[in-house]
Design an enzyme around this catalytic site. Sequence first.
Site, mmCIF file in Angstrom:
data_model
loop_
_atom_site.group_PDB
_atom_site.id
_atom_site.type_symbol
_atom_site.label_atom_id
_atom_site.label_comp_id
_atom_site.label_asym_id
_atom_site.label_seq_id
_atom_site.Cartn_x
_atom_site.Cartn_y
_atom_site.Cartn_z
ATOM 1 N N ASP A 96 -2.486 -19.478 -0.749
ATOM 2 C CA ASP A 96 -2.878 -20.850 -0.984
ATOM 3 C C ASP A 96 -3.575 -21.323 0.119
ATOM 4 O O ASP A 96 -3.196 -20.854 1.233
ATOM 5 C CB ASP A 96 -1.782 -21.768 -1.279
ATOM 6 C CG ASP A 96 -0.953 -21.346 -2.739
ATOM 7 O OD1 ASP A 96 -1.643 -20.819 -3.585
ATOM 8 O OD2 ASP A 96 -0.061 -21.832 -2.938
HETATM 9 N N1 URA Z 1 3.325 -18.150 -3.437
HETATM 10 C C1 URA Z 1 2.984 -19.293 -3.206
HETATM 11 O O1 URA Z 1 3.264 -20.233 -3.931
HETATM 12 N N2 URA Z 1 1.839 -19.534 -2.474
HETATM 13 C C2 URA Z 1 1.007 -18.485 -1.789
HETATM 14 O O2 URA Z 1 0.099 -18.896 -0.886
HETATM 15 C C3 URA Z 1 1.724 -17.183 -1.787
HETATM 16 C C4 URA Z 1 2.593 -16.923 -2.724
#
Ligand code: URA
Length: 245
Positions: free
Chosen positions: A105
């Site tokens: 993310d």
């Molecule tokens: N899980 C999440 O919620 N975000 C990420 O970036 C990676 C795994």
Amino acid sequence: MPAMRLDRFLANAGCGTRSEVKQLLKKGMVTVNHAVIRLPEYKVNTDMDSILCNGKEIRLSGCRYFLLNKPAGYLSATEDRRQPVVLDLLSGEDRKNLFPVGRLDVDTEGLLLLTDDGVLAHELLSPRKHVEKTYYAEIEGIVTGEDVIRFREGLDIGEKKKTLPAKLVLLDHDAQAIPHSRIELTIHEGKFHQVKRMFEAVGKRVVYLKRISMGNLKLDETLQKGEYRSLTAEEIEGLKRNAEK
Ligand code: URA
């Protein structure tokens, strides 16, 4: 494109980071066509020159593999009209044809593999392979032993099936006005926002998330946020073994 700076060639071949490679050059450990070369900017012909480091012949593999310590604020994408993308962190020559293997993310930090090896990326991302990923996270609330059991048993995060068993390790917590816990979580899937959704499923919120390993790859703590390095030959071998499983 056979002409390349010697320091970049050595770094891309997995001999070390750009600064480690500069030290090797300074110490006279690198020869090009049998002559010691100490200049990082010396141009080599990657097809024709015989390049030795510490007496060992160095070659580039066909594909390129980089480990990036992703900072928050960058999209895991190759381009975007509005926001900076992880490829913006690579120098112009390195970024050609690369893409991130999977997504973190925009607010997640840590280990991100970048490559131009589409076959390996496809294998590593395949849900059948269950490549292990470990995250360090800070959570609003007190994470409990009961949560550890629920993560192990699988959680309903609104998908058709429950999540696969995940290993939740409690590191520590502060029980202040707004309590926080520090944990490590190992999962074998890569569903959208998976870690955040797993904590939501037990009524808690992730406030900081960093990936610290993926398969055999570990986040290199010497890499500052936004820095990257080529994988070593050993790391590439290990990844290929993960992908074959
Ligand atoms: N899980 C999440 O919620 N975000 C990420 O970036 C990676 C795994």
